[in-house]
Motif scaffolding. Structure first.
Motif, PDB file in Angstrom:
ATOM      1  N   ALA A  70      58.760 -25.755 -72.891  1.00 13.97           N
ATOM      2  CA  ALA A  70      57.446 -26.086 -72.801  1.00 13.97           C
ATOM      3  C   ALA A  70      56.451 -25.694 -71.637  1.00 13.97           C
ATOM      4  N   GLU A  71      57.239 -25.720 -70.284  1.00 20.29           N
ATOM      5  CA  GLU A  71      56.639 -25.365 -69.026  1.00 20.29           C
ATOM      6  C   GLU A  71      56.257 -23.662 -69.291  1.00 20.29           C
ATOM      7  N   ALA A  72      57.403 -23.174 -70.029  1.00 21.97           N
ATOM      8  CA  ALA A  72      57.092 -21.636 -70.146  1.00 21.97           C
ATOM      9  C   ALA A  72      56.030 -21.452 -71.086  1.00 21.97           C
ATOM     10  N   GLN A  73      55.897 -22.065 -72.387  1.00 21.80           N
ATOM     11  CA  GLN A  73      54.784 -22.202 -73.283  1.00 21.80           C
ATOM     12  C   GLN A  73      53.479 -22.329 -72.206  1.00 21.80           C
ATOM     13  N   ALA A  74      53.473 -23.401 -71.618  1.00 22.11           N
ATOM     14  CA  ALA A  74      52.325 -23.675 -70.843  1.00 22.11           C
ATOM     15  C   ALA A  74      51.903 -22.508 -69.918  1.00 22.11           C
ATOM     16  N   LYS A  75      52.867 -21.839 -69.239  1.00 22.11           N
ATOM     17  CA  LYS A  75      52.581 -20.830 -68.245  1.00 22.11           C
ATOM     18  C   LYS A  75      52.190 -19.577 -69.157  1.00 22.11           C
ATOM     19  N   ALA A  76      52.796 -19.713 -70.389  1.00 23.72           N
ATOM     20  CA  ALA A  76      52.314 -18.511 -71.366  1.00 23.72           C
ATOM     21  C   ALA A  76      50.729 -18.762 -71.478  1.00 23.72           C
ATOM     22  N   LYS A  77      50.419 -19.925 -71.924  1.00 26.17           N
ATOM     23  CA  LYS A  77      49.056 -20.348 -72.258  1.00 26.17           C
ATOM     24  C   LYS A  77      48.312 -19.780 -71.152  1.00 26.17           C
ATOM     25  N   GLN A  78      48.696 -20.270 -69.952  1.00 25.62           N
ATOM     26  CA  GLN A  78      47.768 -20.168 -68.861  1.00 25.62           C
ATOM     27  C   GLN A  78      47.545 -18.612 -68.577  1.00 25.62           C
ATOM     28  N   LEU A  79      48.789 -18.077 -68.864  1.00 28.35           N
ATOM     29  CA  LEU A  79      48.710 -16.546 -68.590  1.00 28.35           C
ATOM     30  C   LEU A  79      47.888 -15.718 -69.632  1.00 28.35           C
ATOM     31  N   SER A  80      47.983 -16.293 -70.914  1.00 29.03           N
ATOM     32  CA  SER A  80      47.183 -15.722 -71.852  1.00 29.03           C
ATOM     33  C   SER A  80      45.512 -16.144 -71.448  1.00 29.03           C
ATOM     34  N   LEU A  81      45.187 -17.288 -71.003  1.00 37.21           N
ATOM     35  CA  LEU A  81      44.042 -17.774 -70.424  1.00 37.21           C
ATOM     36  C   LEU A  81      43.691 -16.510 -69.265  1.00 37.21           C
ATOM     37  N   TYR A  82      44.537 -16.508 -68.387  1.00 35.86           N
ATOM     38  CA  TYR A  82      44.455 -15.633 -67.166  1.00 35.86           C
ATOM     39  C   TYR A  82      44.103 -14.168 -67.717  1.00 35.86           C
ATOM     40  N   ALA A  83      44.874 -13.459 -68.672  1.00 36.74           N
ATOM     41  CA  ALA A  83      44.657 -12.084 -69.336  1.00 36.74           C
ATOM     42  C   ALA A  83      43.370 -12.363 -69.965  1.00 36.74           C
ATOM     43  N   ASP A  84      43.029 -13.312 -70.894  1.00 39.35           N
ATOM     44  CA  ASP A  84      41.563 -13.234 -71.288  1.00 39.35           C
ATOM     45  C   ASP A  84      40.612 -13.286 -70.189  1.00 39.35           C
ATOM     46  N   GLY A  85      40.835 -13.963 -69.215  1.00 36.92           N
ATOM     47  CA  GLY A  85      39.626 -13.849 -68.186  1.00 36.92           C
ATOM     48  C   GLY A  85      39.456 -12.458 -67.458  1.00 36.92           C
ATOM     49  N   LEU A  86      40.911 -12.128 -67.260  1.00 40.30           N
ATOM     50  CA  LEU A  86      41.025 -10.611 -66.679  1.00 40.30           C
ATOM     51  C   LEU A  86      40.328  -9.534 -68.003  1.00 40.30           C
TER      52      LEU A  86
END
Length: 597
Positions: A458-474
């Motif tokens: 779940a943490e990895a999924q949350a991190k993946a979501k955060q990373l996806s959000l970060y990637a969207d921001g990038l």
């Protein structure tokens, strides 16, 4: 001769039976026999008939001491040896401590009443003698009957002991077989536990490897984003450098135009000044003007080369823009692939957790069934052992009163064995219960580990979501930077169009393949080197122009000096002519006056 033979047999280990019948051994022979019995451990049967050993009291007592110390002889024949009651007493004392002799033949001796009683008394402590022949010894019948009863008692006791020993052996074998079976079951159980632990460790390793792979993929995405950032920074720096270079080139062009205008004006003024002079001077000035025009053409050619280099830099900027669009598309594709991999890993991890749970449930059921089967078999064997104990008690209750002590010891041994077996069974049951408790604890730990792994997923999924959000921001940042770059490029294009209008040339776009970032850097370095070479060439050209201008100025000064000198000479000549004319005029006037006179 017998002494030498017996001394040689003391260390022999192969002779089992020795027959010395009718050899008249006497004292020395009896002593040698005693030594033989003390040292030899292989002889089981000894025949000493017709040797008159009882006549020699010292030798026979030494022989009895050797028999007392011997624990290997099983049959002894002492017929017709003239043994009296004293010798029988010595022999009885030896038999009280001997534990191996089973048959003793004392027929046709002189034992008598006292010797018979001594032998009867020794049978109370000797439990191994089964056969004793006393015929022809003047022993009363009651003593013979008592001896027979004692021998029968020994035989019965030996039979009971052998049966008890056999039963004890059987019970020990069964106990050992139970131990082996329990050990096998325990080892199987331990193996299954170890296998489960290994499977759990492998599953943990696989999950950790998958998490590490996901983390590596995320790190790769981070590195790719950082590389893109660096590329954007490098392109911005390159754009700034190109802007600066274009600005410097424009300044150089304006400076060159001004210099050309100034040089043309100065040349034009010089030409107008020199036209008034002689034809030679005009030809020289025309030659200088042609040389200056050639240099102007060279400078114009250099300006054209600089404009072409500006075009090449603009093409490179367009290629960089295309590379940025390609990298953004690759990033989007890699982000989609990473999301698909995450989904696949989630499904695989869920399937592995379900498989592990089903395997654990099956293993626990199998272990419980094995424990129930082992408990049932243990109860059956305990019941059989109880039945055997009851039968043994019934058989032992029928034994004679003389075997009560032996039966008590046998019962005590049986009780000890049973208690030991029960204690061992209880310890094994406790050990198995402890193993079951450890298994339940390990199962709870495995469940906790599974929960922790789920939390980690779940943490990895949350991190993946955060990373996806970060990637969207990038991505948004990249789009903004792309727009900013587009605006800058548009501004640059407008500026370049202005420069093109001023220079009256059109810039064409050429498509080229981008080889690598190192090639681009090398091209930029080559361009910088070319710009440096051009600047150095321009500087050299300017220095040459300055030198030429200084030479022209020097020539002008020389021409002015010549003109001033020529003017002075003409003035001198004019003064000379004027003086001459004046002199001539004065002379002519004097002549006229004189002629008139």
């Amino acid at each position: 001769g017998v002494r030498l033979l017996l001394n040689g047999l003391c260390t022999n280990t192969t002779v089992k039976s020795l027959d010395l019948k009718g050899n008249n051994l006497r004292t020395m022979g009896a002593e040698a026999l005693g030594k033989l019995l003390r040292q030899n451990k292989s002889i089981r049967s000894l025949t000493l008939e017709w040797n008159s050993l009882g006549m020699w009291e010292e030798g026979f007592s030494f022989f009895c001491q050797g028999l007392r110390a011997n624990n290997f002889l099983q049959r002894l024949d002492l017929r017709n040896n003239q043994i009296n009651h004293q010798g029988a007493g010595e022999l009885a004392m030896a038999l009280t401590q001997n534990t191996s002799l089973q048959e003793l033949d004392l027929r046709w001796n002189n034992i008598g009443l006292l010797g018979g009683r001594a032998l009867l008394n020794c049978l109370h402590s000797n439990k191994t003698l089964k056969r004793l022949e006393l015929a022809g010894n003047n022993v009363p019948g009651d003593i013979l009957k008592a001896v027979e009863q004692a021998l029968d008692h020994n035989q019965d006791r030996e039979a009971i002991l052998s049966e008890a020993q056999n039963q004890v052996n059987v019970l020990s074998k069964e106990v050992l077989s139970l131990r082996d079976e329990k050990n096998k079951q325990f080892m199987d159980f331990v193996d299954t536990v170890d296998k489960q632990k290994e499977e759990r460790a492998r599953s943990e390793k696989v999950s950790a490897a998958r998490v590490s792979q996901l983390q590596e993929a995320l790190d790769e995405q981070y590195s790719i984003m950082n590389s893109l950032k660096t590329k954007l920074q490098m392109t911005e720096a390159a754009l700034a450098l190109s802007e600066q270079k274009v600005h410097t080139l424009g300044e150089l062009l304006s400076a060159m135009k001004q210099e050309q205008n100034c040089v043309a004006e100065s040349h034009f003024r010089e030409l107008q000044q020199q036209k008034q002079e002689g034809a030679d001077r005009e030809s020289k000035l025309l030659h200088d003007l042609s040389a200056a025009s050639e240099k102007n053409l060279l400078l114009r050619n250099q300006v054209d080369e600089l404009e072409r280099k500006c075009k090449v830099q603009q093409d490179q900027l367009f290629q960089v823009k295309q590379d940025l669009t390609n990298t953004t598309a690759e990033l989007k594709l890699r982000a989609v692939e990473a999301e698909e991999r995450l989904e696949m890993e989630k499904r695989r991890f869920k399937q592995s957790l379900e498989d592990m749970e089903s395997l654990r449930v099956k293993e626990v059921d199998r272990v419980a069934q094995q424990m129930e089967a082992s408990e049932r078999s243990m109860h059956d064997r305990i019941q059989r052992l109880e039945a055997i104990r009851i039968s043994l008690d019934e058989e032992l209750s029928q034994v004679k009163a003389a075997a009560l002590a032996e039966r008590g010891r046998a019962e005590e041994e049986l009780i000890k064995v049973r208690s030991q077996a029960r204690l061992e069974e209880q310890q094994r049951l406790e050990h198995l219960e402890e193993k079951l408790r450890l298994m339940t604890e390990s199962r709870d730990e495995a469940q906790n580990c599974c929960l922790k792994q789920k939390e980690m997923v779940a943490e990895a999924q949350a991190k993946a979501k955060q990373l996806s959000l970060y990637a969207d921001g990038l991505k948004r940042r990249l789009e903004e930077l792309q727009q900013y770059v587009d605006r800058k490029e548009e501004e640059k294009v407008t500026e370049l169009n202005k420069v093109k209008v001023e220079l009256q040339e059109q810039i064409g776009h050429l498509e080229a393949e981008r080889t690598a970032q190192d090639g681009l850097r090398e091209k930029i370095a080559a361009l910088e080197r070319q710009l440096k070479a051009l600047s150095s060439n321009h500087r050299e050209a300017l220095l040459d122009k300055e030198g030429e201008i200084s030479l022209l100025l020097e020539k002008l000064r020389m021409k002015e000096a010549e003109i001033s000198r020529m003017r002075e000479e003409e003035a001198q000549r004019a003064s000379f002519l004027q003086n001459a004319i004046m002199a001539y005029v004065q002379g002519s006037s004097l002549g006229t006056h004189s002629s008139r006179k």
